[in-house]
Write a protein that holds these residues in place. Structure first.
Motif, mmCIF file in Angstrom:
data_model
loop_
_atom_site.group_PDB
_atom_site.id
_atom_site.type_symbol
_atom_site.label_atom_id
_atom_site.label_comp_id
_atom_site.label_asym_id
_atom_site.label_seq_id
_atom_site.Cartn_x
_atom_site.Cartn_y
_atom_site.Cartn_z
ATOM 1 N N GLY A 187 0.787 -1.225 0.000
ATOM 2 C CA GLY A 187 0.000 0.000 0.000
ATOM 3 C C GLY A 187 0.815 1.268 0.000
ATOM 4 N N VAL A 188 2.095 1.202 0.309
ATOM 5 C CA VAL A 188 2.910 2.404 0.438
ATOM 6 C C VAL A 188 2.958 3.218 -0.859
ATOM 7 N N PRO A 189 3.317 2.629 -2.002
ATOM 8 C CA PRO A 189 3.334 3.454 -3.215
ATOM 9 C C PRO A 189 1.930 3.897 -3.628
ATOM 10 N N VAL A 190 0.942 3.119 -3.263
ATOM 11 C CA VAL A 190 -0.444 3.451 -3.623
ATOM 12 C C VAL A 190 -0.904 4.700 -2.882
ATOM 13 N N VAL A 191 -0.707 4.737 -1.562
ATOM 14 C CA VAL A 191 -1.155 5.907 -0.811
ATOM 15 C C VAL A 191 -0.325 7.137 -1.144
ATOM 16 N N ASP A 192 0.905 6.925 -1.558
ATOM 17 C CA ASP A 192 1.744 8.054 -1.969
ATOM 18 C C ASP A 192 1.113 8.774 -3.160
ATOM 19 N N VAL A 193 0.750 8.035 -4.187
ATOM 20 C CA VAL A 193 0.150 8.687 -5.356
ATOM 21 C C VAL A 193 -1.276 9.145 -5.070
ATOM 22 N N TRP A 194 -1.990 8.445 -4.191
ATOM 23 C CA TRP A 194 -3.343 8.865 -3.804
ATOM 24 C C TRP A 194 -3.297 10.219 -3.109
ATOM 25 N N ARG A 228 -1.314 12.533 -3.572
ATOM 26 C CA ARG A 228 -0.960 13.573 -4.555
ATOM 27 C C ARG A 228 -2.055 13.729 -5.602
ATOM 28 N N PHE A 229 -3.216 13.126 -5.361
ATOM 29 C CA PHE A 229 -4.366 13.200 -6.266
ATOM 30 C C PHE A 229 -4.073 12.625 -7.647
ATOM 31 N N GLU A 230 -3.166 11.670 -7.730
ATOM 32 C CA GLU A 230 -2.813 11.080 -9.011
ATOM 33 C C GLU A 230 -3.569 9.789 -9.280
ATOM 34 N N VAL A 231 -4.273 9.288 -8.276
ATOM 35 C CA VAL A 231 -5.083 8.094 -8.438
ATOM 36 C C VAL A 231 -6.314 8.274 -7.542
ATOM 37 N N SER A 232 -7.447 7.793 -8.008
ATOM 38 C CA SER A 232 -8.684 7.964 -7.241
ATOM 39 C C SER A 232 -8.710 7.064 -6.018
ATOM 40 N N GLY A 233 -9.594 7.383 -5.104
ATOM 41 C CA GLY A 233 -9.770 6.564 -3.917
ATOM 42 C C GLY A 233 -10.245 5.163 -4.245
ATOM 43 N N PHE A 234 -11.074 5.033 -5.295
ATOM 44 C CA PHE A 234 -11.542 3.709 -5.709
ATOM 45 C C PHE A 234 -10.362 2.824 -6.116
ATOM 46 N N ILE A 235 -9.478 3.380 -6.923
ATOM 47 C CA ILE A 235 -8.319 2.617 -7.402
ATOM 48 C C ILE A 235 -7.352 2.350 -6.258
ATOM 49 N N ALA A 236 -7.093 3.363 -5.435
ATOM 50 C CA ALA A 236 -6.170 3.189 -4.312
ATOM 51 C C ALA A 236 -6.676 2.108 -3.362
ATOM 52 N N ARG A 237 -7.964 2.136 -3.074
ATOM 53 C CA ARG A 237 -8.520 1.134 -2.162
ATOM 54 C C ARG A 237 -8.405 -0.269 -2.753
ATOM 55 N N ALA A 238 -8.643 -0.392 -4.052
ATOM 56 C CA ALA A 238 -8.551 -1.713 -4.687
ATOM 57 C C ALA A 238 -7.110 -2.229 -4.685
ATOM 58 N N ILE A 275 -8.681 18.453 -9.538
ATOM 59 C CA ILE A 275 -8.236 17.842 -8.295
ATOM 60 C C ILE A 275 -7.620 16.461 -8.466
ATOM 61 N N MET A 276 -8.051 15.674 -9.412
ATOM 62 C CA MET A 276 -7.561 14.303 -9.516
ATOM 63 C C MET A 276 -6.321 14.179 -10.405
ATOM 64 N N GLY A 277 -5.249 14.827 -9.983
ATOM 65 C CA GLY A 277 -3.953 14.579 -10.593
ATOM 66 C C GLY A 277 -3.624 15.379 -11.830
ATOM 67 N N ARG A 278 -4.421 16.367 -12.116
ATOM 68 C CA ARG A 278 -4.124 17.118 -13.327
ATOM 69 C C ARG A 278 -3.763 18.568 -12.999
ATOM 70 N N GLN A 279 -3.311 18.804 -11.759
ATOM 71 C CA GLN A 279 -2.922 20.149 -11.396
ATOM 72 C C GLN A 279 -1.542 20.483 -11.952
#
Length: 132
Positions: A12-19, A21-31, A114-118
Motif C-alpha cells: 500500500g505504500v506506493p499506492v497511498v503516496d500517489v493517492w 498527490r491526487f494522481e489516483v482515485s480513492g476507488f483505485i487506491a482502495r482496490a 483535483i484528480m492529478g491534473r494540477q
C-alpha cells in the motif's frame, strides 16, 4: 522482479503516496491496497510514518466552500454516491466542532483539476505542518 513489484504495491505504500498527490482515485487506491475504506488508506500512511497531504475534514471543507464538486469528494475517497453528502456533513461538522478556537487549518485546494491534473508545481502538497 514482478513478484517484488506486486508485494510493494500490496503493501500500500506506493499506492497511498500517489493517492495523497491526487494522481489516483480513492476507488483505485482502495482496490490496489486492498483497503476496505478510505480509513485503511490513512492507516497505511500512519503505520509507515508517511506525511498526510490532506485530511477528510480538509476535503469536506473544500466541498462545503464550493472549491471542489461533491463528485470529486467521492472520487478522492472512493465513496458511493449515497455516501457523499453524509460524509461532507459529518466531516464539516467535525472540523468545526473539534478545531480549537482561533486555529488555522488553512490547507488549500491544489490548483487545477483535483484528480492529478494540477500544475506540476502543485503536485507535492506537503503536510499540514509544512503548509501552516
Amino acid at each position: 522482479m514482478i513478484d517484488a513489484l506486486r508485494d510493494d504495491v500490496a503493501s500500500g505504500v506506493p499506492v497511498v503516496d500517489v493517492w495523497q498527490r491526487f494522481e489516483v482515485s480513492g476507488f483505485i487506491a482502495r482496490a490496489l491496497a486492498r483497503a476496505a475504506s478510505y480509513g485503511d488508506l490513512y492507516r497505511i500512511l500512519r503505520d509507515n510514518g508517511m506525511p498526510i497531504g490532506f485530511r477528510p475534514t480538509d476535503v469536506a471543507r473544500w466541498a462545503a466552500e464550493g472549491k471542489i464538486s461533491k463528485a470529486e469528494v467521492g472520487e478522492i475517497f472512493g465513496l458511493q454516491d449515497s455516501e457523499i453528502d453524509p460524509f461532507i456533513r459529518c466531516m464539516d461538522f467535525c472540523r468545526r466542532k473539534l478545531a480549537p478556537a482561533g486555529s488555522r487549518n488553512n490547507m488549500s485546494v491544489p490548483e487545477g483539476d483535483i484528480m492529478g491534473r494540477q500544475r506540476r508545481s502543485q503536485r507535492n502538497v506537503g503536510t499540514l505542518e509544512q503548509i501552516a
